[in-house]
Design a protein around this motif. Sequence first.
Motif, mmCIF file in Angstrom:
data_model
loop_
_atom_site.group_PDB
_atom_site.id
_atom_site.type_symbol
_atom_site.label_atom_id
_atom_site.label_comp_id
_atom_site.label_asym_id
_atom_site.label_seq_id
_atom_site.Cartn_x
_atom_site.Cartn_y
_atom_site.Cartn_z
ATOM 1 N N SER A 78 24.612 30.199 16.844
ATOM 2 C CA SER A 78 25.748 30.053 16.724
ATOM 3 C C SER A 78 26.073 31.140 17.234
ATOM 4 C CB SER A 78 26.050 30.092 15.037
ATOM 5 O OG SER A 78 25.694 30.924 14.263
ATOM 6 N N GLY A 79 25.919 32.778 16.939
ATOM 7 C CA GLY A 79 26.347 34.211 17.649
ATOM 8 C C GLY A 79 25.742 34.233 18.772
ATOM 9 N N TYR A 80 25.091 33.580 19.492
ATOM 10 C CA TYR A 80 24.188 33.384 20.820
ATOM 11 C C TYR A 80 25.282 32.505 21.648
ATOM 12 C CZ TYR A 80 22.886 31.870 24.648
ATOM 13 O OH TYR A 80 22.266 31.976 26.161
ATOM 14 N N LEU A 81 26.016 31.409 21.105
ATOM 15 C CA LEU A 81 26.666 30.742 21.944
ATOM 16 C C LEU A 81 28.474 31.337 21.706
ATOM 17 C CD1 LEU A 81 26.340 27.507 20.321
ATOM 18 C CD2 LEU A 81 24.864 27.933 23.253
ATOM 19 N N LEU A 82 28.423 32.260 20.498
ATOM 20 C CA LEU A 82 30.048 32.433 21.012
ATOM 21 C C LEU A 82 30.292 33.795 21.367
ATOM 22 C CD1 LEU A 82 30.983 31.963 16.907
ATOM 23 C CD2 LEU A 82 32.131 30.956 18.672
ATOM 24 N N GLY A 83 29.464 34.647 21.468
ATOM 25 C CA GLY A 83 29.057 35.878 22.381
ATOM 26 C C GLY A 83 28.740 35.715 23.674
ATOM 27 N N GLU A 84 27.885 34.607 24.251
ATOM 28 C CA GLU A 84 27.905 34.556 25.945
ATOM 29 C C GLU A 84 28.168 33.594 26.105
ATOM 30 O OE1 GLU A 84 25.886 37.246 26.396
ATOM 31 O OE2 GLU A 84 25.004 37.739 25.340
ATOM 32 N N LEU A 85 28.783 32.392 25.282
ATOM 33 C CA LEU A 85 29.337 31.290 26.002
ATOM 34 C C LEU A 85 30.458 31.713 26.722
ATOM 35 C CD1 LEU A 85 28.505 28.966 27.687
ATOM 36 C CD2 LEU A 85 28.897 27.390 25.048
ATOM 37 N N PRO A 86 31.516 31.976 26.246
ATOM 38 C CA PRO A 86 33.022 32.442 26.606
ATOM 39 C C PRO A 86 33.116 33.064 27.510
ATOM 40 C CG PRO A 86 32.774 32.284 24.202
ATOM 41 C CD PRO A 86 31.356 32.592 24.826
ATOM 42 N N GLU A 87 32.745 33.949 27.396
ATOM 43 C CA GLU A 87 32.370 35.060 28.587
ATOM 44 C C GLU A 87 32.265 33.907 29.779
ATOM 45 O OE1 GLU A 87 30.786 39.029 30.589
ATOM 46 O OE2 GLU A 87 30.831 38.686 27.965
ATOM 47 N N PRO A 88 31.125 33.880 30.531
ATOM 48 C CA PRO A 88 31.813 33.651 31.632
ATOM 49 C C PRO A 88 32.375 32.045 31.590
ATOM 50 C CG PRO A 88 29.682 33.614 30.998
ATOM 51 C CD PRO A 88 30.432 33.618 29.554
ATOM 52 N N LEU A 89 32.991 30.984 31.296
ATOM 53 C CA LEU A 89 33.599 30.244 31.093
ATOM 54 C C LEU A 89 35.178 30.687 31.529
ATOM 55 C CD1 LEU A 89 32.624 27.621 28.204
ATOM 56 C CD2 LEU A 89 32.199 27.437 30.878
ATOM 57 N N VAL A 90 35.399 31.781 30.657
ATOM 58 C CA VAL A 90 37.351 32.034 30.629
ATOM 59 C C VAL A 90 36.830 33.058 32.146
ATOM 60 C CG1 VAL A 90 38.525 34.459 30.117
ATOM 61 C CG2 VAL A 90 37.637 32.854 28.643
ATOM 62 N N THR A 91 35.953 33.602 33.073
ATOM 63 C CA THR A 91 35.645 34.089 33.919
ATOM 64 C C THR A 91 35.963 32.993 34.780
ATOM 65 O OG1 THR A 91 34.521 36.166 32.893
ATOM 66 C CG2 THR A 91 34.561 35.282 35.221
ATOM 67 N N ALA A 92 35.612 31.967 34.752
ATOM 68 C CA ALA A 92 35.754 30.941 36.223
ATOM 69 C C ALA A 92 36.878 30.097 36.006
ATOM 70 C CB ALA A 92 34.339 29.402 35.986
ATOM 71 N N ALA A 93 37.567 29.921 35.047
ATOM 72 C CA ALA A 93 38.848 29.759 34.871
ATOM 73 C C ALA A 93 39.618 30.582 35.328
ATOM 74 C CB ALA A 93 39.604 29.321 33.144
ATOM 75 N N GLY A 94 39.572 32.168 34.976
ATOM 76 C CA GLY A 94 40.052 32.417 35.647
ATOM 77 C C GLY A 94 40.325 32.742 36.983
ATOM 78 N N LEU A 95 39.292 32.936 37.913
ATOM 79 C CA LEU A 95 38.631 32.285 38.830
ATOM 80 C C LEU A 95 39.108 31.404 39.719
ATOM 81 C CD1 LEU A 95 35.783 34.511 39.012
ATOM 82 C CD2 LEU A 95 38.060 35.065 40.133
ATOM 83 N N TRP A 96 38.878 29.596 39.027
ATOM 84 C CA TRP A 96 39.785 28.472 39.520
ATOM 85 C C TRP A 96 41.335 29.269 39.539
ATOM 86 C CZ3 TRP A 96 43.060 24.993 37.562
ATOM 87 C CH2 TRP A 96 42.761 23.556 38.084
ATOM 88 N N LEU A 97 41.644 29.598 38.687
ATOM 89 C CA LEU A 97 42.963 29.782 39.045
ATOM 90 C C LEU A 97 43.011 30.399 41.179
ATOM 91 C CD1 LEU A 97 45.204 30.389 35.493
ATOM 92 C CD2 LEU A 97 44.533 28.071 36.758
ATOM 93 N N LEU A 98 43.326 32.160 40.658
ATOM 94 C CA LEU A 98 43.069 32.528 40.920
ATOM 95 C C LEU A 98 42.390 31.819 42.384
ATOM 96 C CD1 LEU A 98 43.505 35.096 42.534
ATOM 97 C CD2 LEU A 98 40.969 35.656 42.628
ATOM 98 N N ARG A 99 41.548 30.922 42.813
ATOM 99 C CA ARG A 99 41.303 30.283 43.805
ATOM 100 C C ARG A 99 42.082 28.829 44.344
ATOM 101 N NH1 ARG A 99 34.805 30.005 45.168
ATOM 102 N NH2 ARG A 99 35.370 28.500 46.656
ATOM 103 N N ARG A 100 42.811 28.689 43.240
ATOM 104 C CA ARG A 100 43.699 27.784 43.619
ATOM 105 C C ARG A 100 44.911 28.154 44.180
ATOM 106 N NH1 ARG A 100 44.659 21.823 42.047
ATOM 107 N NH2 ARG A 100 46.182 21.710 41.519
ATOM 108 N N PHE A 101 45.899 29.291 43.759
ATOM 109 C CA PHE A 101 46.493 29.537 44.154
ATOM 110 C C PHE A 101 46.526 30.601 44.858
ATOM 111 C CE2 PHE A 101 47.603 28.413 39.536
ATOM 112 C CZ PHE A 101 48.898 27.574 39.770
#
Length: 533
Positions: A78-101
């Motif tokens: 649980s600590g691994y998922l909370l510590g490692e999983l959100p960071e790549p997903l947030v980065t991907a979401a931010g770059l998806w918005l950047l590449r869309r606009f």
Amino acid sequence: MRLKPFRLLRSGPLVGALYLLTWLLLWPTAQPYWMLPYGVRFGALLLLPMRQWGWILGAELLASAGMSLHEGLPMGWSGYLLGELPEPLVTAAGLWLLRRFNPHAGSSLHNPQETTRLLLAAILVVLCTSTVGVGLLTMVHTLAAEDALIHLLGNELLGGYLGVLLVVPVMILLLRAPPSRQAVAGLLLDGLQVMLPAMAVLWLLSEKAASEPQFARALSLAPVLFFAFRHGWRGASLAMIVSSLGMTALDRQLGHPSSAAGYLFLAVAGTGTLMLGSATDALRRSKLRVAEQNTHLAAVNRRLDLLARQLRAAARGNLQVDENQRRHLAAELHDELGQNITAIQTHVKLAQARLQQAGLEDIGTSINGILAHMRRALHRVLDDLRPAVLDEFGLLRALDEGPIRDLLNTAGISYRTELRGDPRMLDDDTRTTIYRLAQESATNAVKHARAGEFRLRLRIGERRGAALALLDLRDDGIGLPERLPRGGHGLQGMRDRVTSLGGVFRLRPETQGVHLRVLLRSSIESPVTSRNI
């Protein structure tokens, strides 16, 4: 010749394998203020197709899971998922918005505007990623001190931004904007001649001044600035990452502790040098475009000059044809009509006695008057067609003593001349044009100006291997009307004559009368002593 971009295969598994290998190689370099793996993730999501994002994120999670297992999962899954999983997903979401606009984001760093947009996007994405990471960490460690969380947020921001600043420009160079072979050769040569000696000098200075590591870090900026000026953003990005890696290795070797101030200086200096490199590239391209435009304009000007010379040659040819036709027509009229008038006068004179005996003397007198009028009219026509006085007396005497003076004196207009120079320096077309201009101006002064004085000034000289003739004509009449008549025999005809010879025609504004200045150029002819002047 430009190198072809480094192209990954379209296979998703191969992309994931290469990303996993790169991540594992760079992970040992990670520090609290130095996160090159984050820059690799940012660059891969920015530059690679979105259909390969799953393989990229999966490879990163696989690598982080393996390292967590190696360390024994101190916080559990649980600590691994909370510590490692959100960071790549947030980065991907931010770059998806950047590449869309901004679909062209990261295509190149050829100007400061593109570089600024990329760095601002990096700051926003890193800020979002760090904020989410620190927020989830707060949920796990509810008793964490506020100062510690703020310090951790600052570390995450600085480390992520430095990772993007150092890695992403190099990835753009490899994937989107590869240099030419000549540029690569220049980078390698300057690397051997500048970067290696500079790093060696910094190593020695750091050992001698171990207590002042910031001095060596600031001094390491010198070769980076050199590469930014010489090779643009490509040189700045490569030199920055080499210099940064060298200084980090040097700090570890000498046991210098990592400090936020030192890495903050690195972030500021890297941003400045990357902007400087982009501005240098933009300036060079601007100079190249200006040079190309100047070359194109020079070629266009040469074509226009050639066309102008051809047009002047054609106009001059037309003028010569017109003068030759006038000369031929004048000769025909003189030979045919003039001789016929003379013959009629002779016959009338022989028949004068018979007419007197028949009481028709008045008829003979009337016929002689008509013939005299016809002869005067013929002389005027011949003079208009081809001034015989110009051929008989030369230009200067024709202007000073010829029909122009007779015309003006008959109209009661004072005629003043000022003639200087040798007309033999001028070609025949130029001499004829000068006389025609004076003749036309004098005729206009008599018919339209109601002038009391007409002045003619002619100066002929030599300049730079060419004969120049400056003709100045003026009267003190009523001046020109508001709308000038356009025709072949007025001012427009005079202008056309001058233009056909490549001269300058200027109608100068005057409060009273008309003032005309004409500059004509002519190839210098050898003076002929037998020719009248």
